[in-house]
Every structure is written in structure tokens, then in C-alpha cells.
Design a protein around this motif. Structure first.
Motif, PDB file in Angstrom:
ATOM      1  N   ASP A   1       0.809  -1.215   0.000  1.00  0.00           N
ATOM      2  CA  ASP A   1       0.000   0.000   0.000  1.00  0.00           C
ATOM      3  C   ASP A   1       0.848   1.273   0.000  1.00  0.00           C
ATOM      4  O   ASP A   1       0.375   2.335  -0.364  1.00  0.00           O
ATOM      5  CB  ASP A   1      -0.919  -0.007   1.226  1.00  0.00           C
ATOM      6  CG  ASP A   1      -2.172   0.804   1.026  1.00  0.00           C
ATOM      7  OD1 ASP A   1      -2.556   1.043  -0.134  1.00  0.00           O
ATOM      8  OD2 ASP A   1      -2.768   1.205   2.037  1.00  0.00           O
TER       9      ASP A   1
ATOM     10  N   SER B   1      -0.962   1.369  -4.425  1.00  0.00           N
ATOM     11  CA  SER B   1      -2.061   0.842  -3.620  1.00  0.00           C
ATOM     12  C   SER B   1      -1.947  -0.673  -3.696  1.00  0.00           C
ATOM     13  O   SER B   1      -1.100  -1.201  -4.416  1.00  0.00           O
ATOM     14  CB  SER B   1      -3.422   1.318  -4.138  1.00  0.00           C
ATOM     15  OG  SER B   1      -3.771   0.641  -5.327  1.00  0.00           O
ATOM     16  N   THR B   2      -2.794  -1.370  -2.995  1.00  0.00           N
ATOM     17  CA  THR B   2      -2.703  -2.831  -2.987  1.00  0.00           C
ATOM     18  C   THR B   2      -3.091  -3.468  -4.319  1.00  0.00           C
ATOM     19  O   THR B   2      -2.806  -4.632  -4.555  1.00  0.00           O
ATOM     20  CB  THR B   2      -3.584  -3.429  -1.874  1.00  0.00           C
ATOM     21  OG1 THR B   2      -4.935  -3.002  -2.068  1.00  0.00           O
ATOM     22  CG2 THR B   2      -3.088  -3.004  -0.499  1.00  0.00           C
ATOM     23  N   THR B   3      -3.708  -2.680  -5.204  1.00  0.00           N
ATOM     24  CA  THR B   3      -4.136  -3.227  -6.498  1.00  0.00           C
ATOM     25  C   THR B   3      -3.591  -2.469  -7.700  1.00  0.00           C
ATOM     26  O   THR B   3      -3.808  -2.895  -8.842  1.00  0.00           O
ATOM     27  CB  THR B   3      -5.680  -3.226  -6.614  1.00  0.00           C
ATOM     28  OG1 THR B   3      -6.150  -1.875  -6.468  1.00  0.00           O
ATOM     29  CG2 THR B   3      -6.312  -4.120  -5.569  1.00  0.00           C
TER      30      THR B   3
END
Length: 113
Positions: free
Chosen positions: A57, A77-79
Motif C-alpha cells: 500500500d 495501492s494494494t491493487t
């Protein structure tokens, strides 16, 4: 007897607090994964968006490489990671490393002259 109960309670608290801290590596069983790299070709310095799963993150939790050359991360970000194609990059795979987990792109990124 009461002091023995207190000692047992303290021992149990100690044992449970000594487990692995998975918060640094993400939930158990999850694997960092690259789902897409857009665009799949570009010149040095061009912005590239990498979509996937279980990225860090924070920018400093991720290492992105274009065929072994470290890219600068703009946002994380995590994605989703937004990066720039690094100086010296050659055509080849894109990798994202988060902790001890490394994801590899399915298709090579093509560096344009």
C-alpha cells in the motif's frame, strides 16, 4: 495458588504474542500478482500502470523492475502501481516484489527507442 494462575496467564499471553506478524507480508495464502500492464510498450520515462493483487500500500513496500532495471514508483495501492519506465530498461518482463513475494508479467514490456 493465585500467583501460579497469574504466571500461567502471563505465559499464555507471551506465547500468543510471539507468533508471526503477517501484517507485513499480507494475509496468509495470498500471492502478489500482476494482472495487467498498460501500455505494454513505451519509451524511457513513460508512465505505466500495473494492475494486480496484493501489492504494498506504500510506495517503499514495492520494487518494480523492467527487465531487471528498477522503476520509479509514482503512486501505490494494494491493487495498482503507477511507475515510469526506468533509464537503461530493455524489452523484457515486468516484476513487482513485495517483501519476499515476486510477481512476473505474463507478457514482456517492449521498450521503444
Amino acid at each position: 495458588m493465585r500467583s501460579r494462575k497469574i504466571l500461567n496467564l502471563l505465559f499464555a499471553m507471551f506465547v500468543f504474542s510471539c507468533g508471526n506478524d503477517d501484517s507485513l507480508n499480507g494475509p496468509k495464502g495470498k500471492q502478489t500478482q500482476i494482472e495487467s500492464v498498460e501500455p505494454m510498450s513505451g519509451a524511457i520515462g513513460e508512465i505505466v500502470v500495473i494492475e494486480g493483487k496484493d501489492f504494498g500500500d506504500l510506495m517503499e513496500e514495492n520494487t518494480v523492475k523492467f527487465n531487471g532495471h528498477i522503476a520509479s514508483i509514482i503512486t501505490a495501492s494494494t491493487t495498482r502501481l503507477v511507475v515510469t519506465v526506468p533509464n537503461g530498461a530493455k524489452s523484457g518482463p515486468v516484476t513487482v516484489k513485495v517483501g519476499s513475494k515476486t510477481a512476473l508479467s505474463d507478457t514482456d514490456f517492449v521498450v521503444k527507442p
